[in-house]
Design a protein around this motif. Structure first.
Motif, PDB file in Angstrom:
ATOM      1  N   ASN A 191      -6.704  13.493  -0.461  1.00 51.22           N
ATOM      2  CA  ASN A 191      -8.031  13.045  -0.695  1.00 51.22           C
ATOM      3  C   ASN A 191      -9.225  14.223  -1.262  1.00 51.22           C
ATOM      4  O   ASN A 191      -8.832  15.275  -0.685  1.00 51.22           O
ATOM      5  N   SER A 212      -9.590   9.791  -5.054  1.00 53.17           N
ATOM      6  CA  SER A 212      -9.924   8.832  -4.159  1.00 53.17           C
ATOM      7  C   SER A 212     -11.597   9.249  -3.566  1.00 53.17           C
ATOM      8  O   SER A 212     -11.495   9.343  -2.331  1.00 53.17           O
ATOM      9  N   GLN A 257      -6.903  -2.000  -2.999  1.00 51.21           N
ATOM     10  CA  GLN A 257      -6.032  -0.633  -3.271  1.00 51.21           C
ATOM     11  C   GLN A 257      -5.011  -0.602  -2.769  1.00 51.21           C
ATOM     12  O   GLN A 257      -3.985  -0.083  -3.490  1.00 51.21           O
ATOM     13  N   GLY A 309      -8.017   5.029  -2.327  1.00 51.76           N
ATOM     14  CA  GLY A 309      -7.205   4.802  -3.755  1.00 51.76           C
ATOM     15  C   GLY A 309      -5.812   5.232  -3.903  1.00 51.76           C
ATOM     16  O   GLY A 309      -5.121   4.332  -4.641  1.00 51.76           O
TER      17      GLY A 309
END
Lengths: 288, 749, 159
Positions: B456, B523, B645, B709
């Motif tokens: 991330n 994300s 998600q 995500g």
């Protein structure tokens, strides 16, 4: 600009005249193939002739002889007909397999047949039911079997000035039924990688007295496999005779390798489908 | 672990504020904008996979009535070799221009060559077909083996492998070599009782967003232009377009339309600079929409890979060494996520000795783009397959085996930092205790377990919250909302201010109405833009307190802020946000909260998936019959969209594992550029996707948020493929597990 | 090529338009009539984003010629809600978070409405197969199917 004109004929004769008068006239049935094909760069300028306003083309009638099907009737309407389903469950399941709900709303058996894709689902199912194609031309009508109707990949026996007027399917004999199975990678939406239709007639003791086997998507056209039918006839559809039918179907197939499957895979799977379809058809015939 | 906080708004399942226009068809996406005088642009694409362009003759196209402008590569100014931001990576400016409109060579089937704008789509299309291009056809290279063969045709004469010890003197299709090392794998393998090594293959796949790329560009005589487009990052569209065309940023306004899916694939430009050229040359607004076929042929897919993995373990279940050699296809221009593959492949494990070599290889396919956790699904697929096989060989439960070796706080990663608090162990425990994992399997069924890791990212976000005189407010953010992030912004603004959610309307502002925001990718949005929203909300609270203090003639420190109300406890005075906003004229003017941040401390999100399949042993067809996705969200702001998600990632990964692949013929012509034969999962292919949200807070976010995500697409490849392998009792190495591939393994047992 | 005059009914409104015989009904809706709620994802009947009803029958408008609309009754996403009141299906899609990017949503809602007209009490499997032609790349379908089944319950008065 592929579609350059759109015509709605008032009668079959009117439609035939339109076909004669226009160089690149095409019948629009459901449009699910034609409209996509018309987008191809190689497509000539088309005059489309829409027969859906002619009632006979979008209806199906059952009488003592059997089914008379209007070639432009949508699969959605066709498959909703319980009377047809009880007579030809295999043909109805083939029609039900064509595309999504949305495509079913438009696609027709006549279109599927005339488009003559090697992978067309209804063609093997029509073949095992000995369906007849009624072709109308300027000089009248003629009737041909489905196997004679389909002449090659995307080609049929009709002249430029002929059109498919009806599909006739005789009522099955007693203790006779059909089934159609196809193989696709997903659960829906795909084009058949292989397909098999089987019709069987059973004696009261369960012996198969008559069988017809047709396979699709494994050769340039759907083909009848007599050797597979012979393997079933006289048996009680035990594993040995089913396997013999499967092997005969695999041997009769002449598939290609493409984005949907390898030749090797298709040849194998078509046999599996023949076995499975034969059992379903037999169960239906036995229940009659 | 920090104490569990009580929240008033976050954690609820509120109705997303942008939902109404999306369920009624009113929301405007990339192709939905029409402007007066607008004309249509179409692209001519290469019918060959690899060819020199000898000449382009567009005289007939130009002469066609209704054609107003034509764009070719020559319309780009001379460009420096300079990196620009493109999603989760960077792209070279010169390569980008060549990808937009080919220069001297076409490098893949579908490579754009020229664009025409005309008064109708039909005329533009006709004009494109009138262009005559003379090619010298070259042999294409279509996979890593072909690309690295001794006599391989070379795509770029000026490309020399970077990262080799000796500087190469011969051009190569290998753009770069990178390595990551921790400890000494030879020592680790010497210590192992069992070693398994295998090579895995994953095919080229596409993000498969349902909305094709689309843009409308309007250039005016003053030199200003407006770009409307479907993108994950309109600021990065602005940056690339401006750089490519030599424009200053203030000449270019980019408006992000609603976006119909991206998954990384809408982080770079394909149409916008071209439409800009066409608009400038014609003096008319130009709309361009890719057909579905063009999306598959011309936009960035995800890399195909060949990944060799070797892992050793002791009989007691301790992994002693992990090693990999991985090659990622970049497509026609360098820049695959090979490095990210190397950084992620073994990161779920706390193992002393690790080594990963990564190669970035060009081939005659479209240039790859980011695809949800770029590089990680392929790399971790290979590692997880071997980990599961090792567990089976050692007769250890695959979850216990992973627990025994799991990365946790303090684990040294292969790429540098030590892990902070992460939730892998918690995810594994949740998987172990799930009803799914405890259920029994039947004949012809198999089960796969796989873990997934993704970093991330944070990055720059700018948010302004403008309060209205009635106490409502507008959250002005610049992160395109691709999956419901407006809802989480609304919830975080409410949580930070104590002002009810429905008082806030979040909007995605264009590039002129909010400062720079990095793209929605990595994300980052709920994490980073969320942090900015919270900070802007806190700014508002501070101002509210000051205004209340001014009214009461006290200091701000004497004012408490309780549930959106200013309270002066001493005097029992209260002023609601609405009352303060109504009176701002007397207290110093409007109230708006502001935050400009470069968010750091994005917490990695780990996931563990459990998959059951049933295999038709006669046809090789695989059905996913049960699936559970477990993942650490840090803190789930809107649990429904977090679950969404997880489910969406899982299903995209299932598609990757089962049926999705680019099929080329030997000439490099793409055989399946459509949803008919590029087979993404259908509703009827799937069971419900069970989810478990694990929450191990990220210490760097005020509410503990981790991005969610991307991680979800990583575990499914191995979870599905190992389940297949478990069902058919034979190893699977190559994806997809399509019926022909699976049947072949069954038959060759 | 001459444009054809077409008289049709769209969401209850009598509409006339001129269209090229080559235009699909989707082209006409989006470009001619500005009904952009119907989306185009593939143009070949493979994604369902352009789902509409044609005389109550669910179809992909990309596979219908605009000229075929003559005398027909067309239903699009713009006609699903009743003035400012969302249809139950729309409410349930929101409540269940059955959309992420939202591009497939209009098509799915139109298809769901057609499904529930044909079958007011579908099983999960029936709903999944009926909607197989509506591709969604974001959600994994879970929440969509839950929304559909919940809407069916409410519409039958069972919930």
């Amino acid at each position: 600009m592929p579609v350059i004109d759109y015509k709605v004929p008032q009668s079959v004769d009117d439609a035939v005249s339109l076909l004669e008068a226009n160089e690149n006239a095409k019948i629009l049935a459901g449009g699910t193939d034609l409209i996509i094909q018309s987008r191809a760069q190689s497509s000539p300028d088309l005059v489309v002739v829409d027969l859906k306003s002619l009632p006979d083309f979008v209806s199906a009638n059952i009488n003592s002889e059997g089914l008379s099907l209007g070639p432009s009737m949508s699969c959605a309407e066709f498959t909703a007909r319980e009377d047809i389903k009880s007579l030809f469950p295999g043909l109805v399941e083939a029609a039900f397999l064509i595309g999504s709900t949305q495509v079913q709303g438009r696609a027709s058996i006549g279109g599927n047949l005339c488009n003559a894709s090697p992978a067309a689902d209804t063609i093997p199912a029509l073949m095992v039911n000995n369906a007849l194609c009624v072709i109308q031309g300027p000089k009248g009508e003629r009737r041909v079997s489905v196997e004679d109707f389909v002449t090659g990949v995307a080609s049929n026996c009709m002249a430029k000035n002929e059109l498919l007027k009806a599909i006739l399917v005789a009522t099955p004999a007693s203790r006779t039924s059909d089934a159609y199975l196809r193989f696709i990678p997903r659960s829906e939406m795909d084009i058949a990688v292989a397909g098999a239709a089987v019709s069987v007639t059973l004696e009261t003791d369960g012996t198969c007295s008559k069988a017809i086997v047709a396979i699709g998507a494994v050769a340039p056209t759907a083909i009848l496999v007599d050797a597979a039918a012979k393997a079933l006839i006289g048996s009680k559809l035990d594993e040995t005779s089913l396997q013999a039918a499967a092997d005969a179907a695999s041997a009769a197939s002449n598939p290609i390798t493409d984005r949907r499957g390898t030749a090797e895979f298709r040849r194998h799977v078509v046999g599996v489908l023949v076995k499975r379809a034969a059992l379903i058809a037999a169960k239906r015939a036995g229940d009659k | 672990m920090s104490e569990v906080k009580e929240y008033k708004y976050i954690g609820q399942r509120s109705i997303r504020p942008d939902g109404f226009e999306k369920v009624t068809g009113r929301a405007n996406y990339g192709s939905d904008l029409n402007l007066p005088g607008m004309i249509w642009g179409k692209i001519l694409r290469s019918p060959h996979a690899h060819a020199k362009i000898l000449s382009i003759d567009y005289a007939k196209a130009e002469a066609l009535s209704g054609v107003l402008s034509i764009a070719t590569h020559d319309d780009f100014p001379d460009l420096p070799v300079e990196a620009v931001v493109a999603g989760e990576g960077t792209a070279n400016l010169r390569d980008l221009a060549q990808n937009l409109l080919a220069d001297e060579k076409v490098l893949y089937h579908g490579h754009a060559i020229l664009a025409v704008a005309a008064i109708s789509e039909a005329i533009a299309e006709k004009a494109v077909n009138l262009v005559e291009v003379e090619y010298e056809i070259l042999k294409p290279v279509l996979d890593i083996r072909e690309a690295t063969a001794d006599d391989a045709p070379i795509l770029h004469d000026d490309m020399f492998t970077k990262g080799l010890e000796e500087v190469p003197t011969v051009a190569s299709n290998v753009a770069a070599r990178t390595e990551f090392r921790k400890g000494d794998v030879e020592v680790g393998f010497a210590d192992a009782d069992i070693i398994i090594e295998r090579e895995f293959y994953t095919p080229t796949v596409h993000q498969g967003y349902i909305e094709p790329h689309a843009t409308t560009v309007s250039y005016d005589e003053s030199g200003q232009s407006m770009v409307w487009c479907s993108t994950q990052g309109h600021f990065d569209v602005r940056a690339s377009t401006a750089k490519l065309l030599g424009l200053s940023l203030n000449k270019l306004k980019v408006v992000a339309s609603e976006i119909g899916g991206g998954f990384g694939g809408k982080t770079i430009v394909y149409l916008e600079p071209v439409a800009h050229i066409l608009s400038k040359k014609s003096g008319r607004p130009v709309k361009m929409i890719m057909s579905r076929e063009e999306v598959f042929k011309g936009s960035g897919p995800g890399s195909a890979t060949r990944i060799w993995v070797k892992i050793g373990a002791k009989n007691d279940g301790t992994i002693t060494a992990m090693q990999s050699n991985m090659s990622f296809e970049a497509g026609a221009f360098k820049g695959s996520p090979a490095m990210l593959g190397g950084m992620t492949i073994f990161t779920p494990y706390d193992v002393e000795h690790m080594y990963a070599e990564c190669y970035d290889v060009v081939v005659n396919k479209p240039k790859v783009a980011a695809y949800r956790a770029p590089g990680a699904p392929q790399a971790e697929y290979a590692a997880e397959m071997v980990v599961s096989e090792l567990a089976a060989k050692l007769d250890i439960d695959p979850i216990e085996f992973r627990l025994q070796n799991a990365a946790k706080e303090g684990t040294q990663t292969i790429y540098g930092p030590k892990m902070k608090a992460v939730g892998l162990v918690e995810c594994l425990e949740a998987a172990k205790n799930s009803p799914h994992y405890q259920s029994a399997l039947k004949a012809n069924q198999g089960r796969g377990i796989a873990a997934g890791f993704w970093f991330n990212i944070g990055g720059m976000s700018s948010v302004t919250i403008n309060m209205n005189p009635d106490g409502t407010g507008t959250i002005v953010e610049g992160s395109p909302d691709i999956g419901g992030s407006r809802a989480s912004m609304q919830m975080m603004a409410a949580e930070a201010t104590g002002i009810a959610m429905d008082k806030f309307k979040p909007i995605i502002a264009d590039t002129e109405n909010v400062a720079y925001n990095a793209s929605t990718g990595g994300s980052r949005t709920t994490f980073a833009t969320g942090m900015a929203v919270i900070e802007a909300g806190e700014d508002i609270v501070q101002q509210m307190k000051e205004r209340a203090a001014a009214v009461w003639n006290v200091t701000a420190a004497q004012v408490d802020w309780i549930d959106g109300v200013a309270v002066n406890t001493a005097a029992e005075n209260r002023l609601t946000a609405a009352e303060i906003c109504a009176g701002v004229g007397r207290t110093g003017g409007q109230i708006s909260g502001r935050a400009n941040i470069n968010a750091r401390g994005a917490g990695p999100s780990f996931a563990v998936h459990v998959c059951d399949v049933e295999v038709d042993m006669e046809t090789g067809k695989v059905d996913v019959i049960r699936y559970t996705a477990i993942q650490d969200a840090g803190k789930a702001i809107h649990p429904s969209y977090v679950e969404g998600q997880y489910q969406g990632g899982a299903v995209q990964g299932i598609g990757w594992a089962l049926n999705e692949e680019y099929v080329y013929n030997e000439d490099g012509i793409l055989q399946n550029p459509g949803f008919l034969d590029y087979r993404i999962p259908l509703a009827s292919d799937l069971p419900m996707i069970e989810t478990i949200i694990v929450e191990v807070p990220n210490a760097y976010h005020p509410y503990g948020v981790r991005g969610v995500g991307e991680t979800g697409i990583i575990p499914p490849l191995a979870a599905v493929a190992y389940a297949v392998s478990d069902a058919i009792k034979a190893p699977v190495t190559d994806l997809p597990c399509s019926p022909p591939n699976v049947l072949k393994i069954i038959q060759s047992k | 090529m001459t444009k054809k005059h077409v008289s049709t009914t769209i969401n209850g409104d009598a509409i006339e338009f001129l269209c090229d015989p080559n235009d699909t009904l989707l082209d006409v809706l989006r470009k001619e009539l500005s009904l952009t709620g119907t989306k185009e994802g593939c143009g070949s009947g493979d994604c369902g984003a352009c789902s509409i009803t044609l005389d109550e029958r669910l179809v992909c408008s990309c596979l219908v010629l605009g000229v075929e609309a003559e005398g027909k009754n067309i239903g699009t996403i713009e006609g699903v809600s009743n003035k400012d009141q969302l249809h139950v299906i729309q409410e349930k899609f929101l409540e269940h978070a059955a959309l992420q990017c939202g591009i497939c949503t209009p098509g799915l809602i139109v298809s769901t409405q057609a499904l529930l007209k044909e079958n007011s009490n579908p099983t999960e499997e029936e709903a999944r197969y009926y909607l197989a032609g509506n591709l969604c790349r974001c959600t994994g379908y879970d929440k969509i199917i839950r929304a559909v089944l919940d809407a069916a319950d409410v519409m039958r008065g069972a919930a």
